[in-house]
Design an enzyme around this catalytic site. Structure first.
Site, short mmCIF file in Angstrom:
data_model
loop_
_atom_site.label_atom_id
_atom_site.label_comp_id
_atom_site.label_asym_id
_atom_site.label_seq_id
_atom_site.Cartn_x
_atom_site.Cartn_y
_atom_site.Cartn_z
N PHE A 1 -19.54 -15.05 -4.88
CA PHE A 1 -19.25 -13.62 -4.84
C PHE A 1 -17.75 -13.36 -4.76
O PHE A 1 -17.21 -13.11 -3.69
CB PHE A 1 -19.98 -12.95 -3.67
CG PHE A 1 -21.48 -13.06 -3.75
CD1 PHE A 1 -22.15 -12.80 -4.94
CD2 PHE A 1 -22.23 -13.43 -2.64
CE1 PHE A 1 -23.54 -12.90 -5.01
CE2 PHE A 1 -23.62 -13.52 -2.71
CZ PHE A 1 -24.27 -13.26 -3.90
N TYR B 1 -23.75 -3.44 9.68
CA TYR B 1 -24.26 -4.54 10.51
C TYR B 1 -23.33 -4.77 11.71
O TYR B 1 -23.75 -4.73 12.87
CB TYR B 1 -24.40 -5.81 9.66
CG TYR B 1 -24.51 -7.07 10.49
CD1 TYR B 1 -25.58 -7.24 11.37
CD2 TYR B 1 -23.55 -8.08 10.40
CE1 TYR B 1 -25.67 -8.39 12.15
CE2 TYR B 1 -23.64 -9.22 11.17
CZ TYR B 1 -24.71 -9.37 12.04
OH TYR B 1 -24.79 -10.50 12.81
#
Ligand code: UDP
Length: 324
Positions: free
Chosen positions: A206, A141
């Protein structure tokens, strides 16, 4: 000014369109509606539906609109997805960008405000992050955004294009009308607010073994209205080059969850999960250049306010744009 704005049905594009229209600018939105929402396009703007991966529709739109400037948001923007499928990111973010640039060159449109990202830096050694840092992305990205920055920089050098790269940190918050609605939602604040709305049992965290004080990742959360205002300043001023846009203060995932608990008054259970591939531990903006050159100062730097605005929108639109 007349602005051609790609990605006006998405999160940041919808709010920027709203603010441009409020200021009396004429906006043409070019969007494929793949991930955005028709309902998120301000009705004062003209919507042209087309995909940047196809060179023809954007050439046609550019010829018809004859804009004074382009604001380019349309892109895929998920770190995790880009790690799964890098090609998809280069095809859309770089390939689509090149088609847009070709259309600008053909129609003689010079100015472009490009939605870039702090993910172009990777994980720098020093915080806060200034524009002078080397750009070494840790995921496709960030790399796809950097590659289009590079293409624009050469187009500046060789073709007289006037690019502004706005490198956002973590966009969040909402206006009364427009907010964040992705499917699937991967961003932290909307995911936490889903738990507060009773739509998910717990928010995944996470990783809690990062080298940060509480072990969870640190990000710089910047209000969407402040981001949108930076685009307007960049359009109005005779500037080119890169600007980091953040508040300069970082918050950990755990701190965000706690703030959401305070704002919503709901208990937010968390579910400790594995690290998400591609996530840097800490990203905090040094935005001095944007303050000095653009005259930009965040109006809503306070995380409580940001979360409150996001909560107001999610509470009023519990199922996003479609199912109201
Ligand atoms: N994150 C998390 N749980 C979630 C979504 C995100 O723990 O449900 C973490 C993610 O790993 C990152 C931070 O929150 O450290 C911000 O992630 P987000 O996807 O909102 O933005 P990014 O920084 O990836 O652009």
């Amino acid at each position: 000014m007349k602005i051609l704005l790609t990605g006006g049905s998405g999160y940041i594009g919808s709010v920027t369109t709203e603010l441009l229209c409020d200021d009396g600018h004429e906006v043409v939105v070019f969007d494929n509606l793949e991930r955005g929402h028709r309902e998120a396009v301000d009705p004062r703007a003209k919507l042209m539906v087309g995909d940047l991966r196809d060179p023809q529709p954007i050439r046609e739109a550019m010829r018809q609109a004859k804009p004074d400037a382009v604001v380019h948001f349309a892109a895929y923007a998920l770190v995790g997805e880009s790690m799964q499928d890098p090609h998809m990111y280069f095809e859309n973010n770089l390939g689509g960008g090149l088609n847009l640039l070709a259309a600008m060159l053909e129609s003689g449109v010079k100015k472009i405000i490009f939605s870039s990202t702090c993910a172009t830096y990777g994980q720098p050694e020093v915080m806060p992050m200034t524009e002078a840092l080397p750009q070494k992305p840790t995921n496709p990205y960030g790399e796809s955004k950097l590659m289009f920055e590079t293409a624009l920089r050469w187009a500046q050098e060789r073709n007289g294009i006037q690019p502004v790269f706005l490198r956002y940190f973590n966009a969040c918050g909402a206006t009364e009308k427009y907010g964040e609605d992705h499917d699937p939602e991967t961003h932290l604040i909307p995911n936490v607010l889903k738990v507060a709305l009773g739509q998910a049992p717990a928010v995944p965290v996470f990783g809690n073994d990062y080298p940060t004080p509480d072990g969870t990742c640190i990000r710089d959360y910047i209000h969407i209205v402040d981001l949108a205002r930076a685009h307007i300043l960049a359009l109005e001023k005779e500037v080119t080059g890169a600007f980091n846009l953040g508040t300069g203060t970082g918050f950990s995932v755990q701190q965000v969850v706690e703030t959401c608990q305070q704002v919503t008054g709901h208990e937010i259970p968390v579910a400790l999960s594995p690290r998400r591939p591609g996530d840097p531990a800490c990203l905090v903006a040094g935005a001095t250049k944007a303050h000095e050159v653009l005259g930009w100062q965040p109006r809503y730097p306070d995380l409580q306010t940001i979360v409150q605005h996001a909560w107001n929108w999610h509470h009023a639109h519990p199922h996003g744009y479609r199912k109201e």
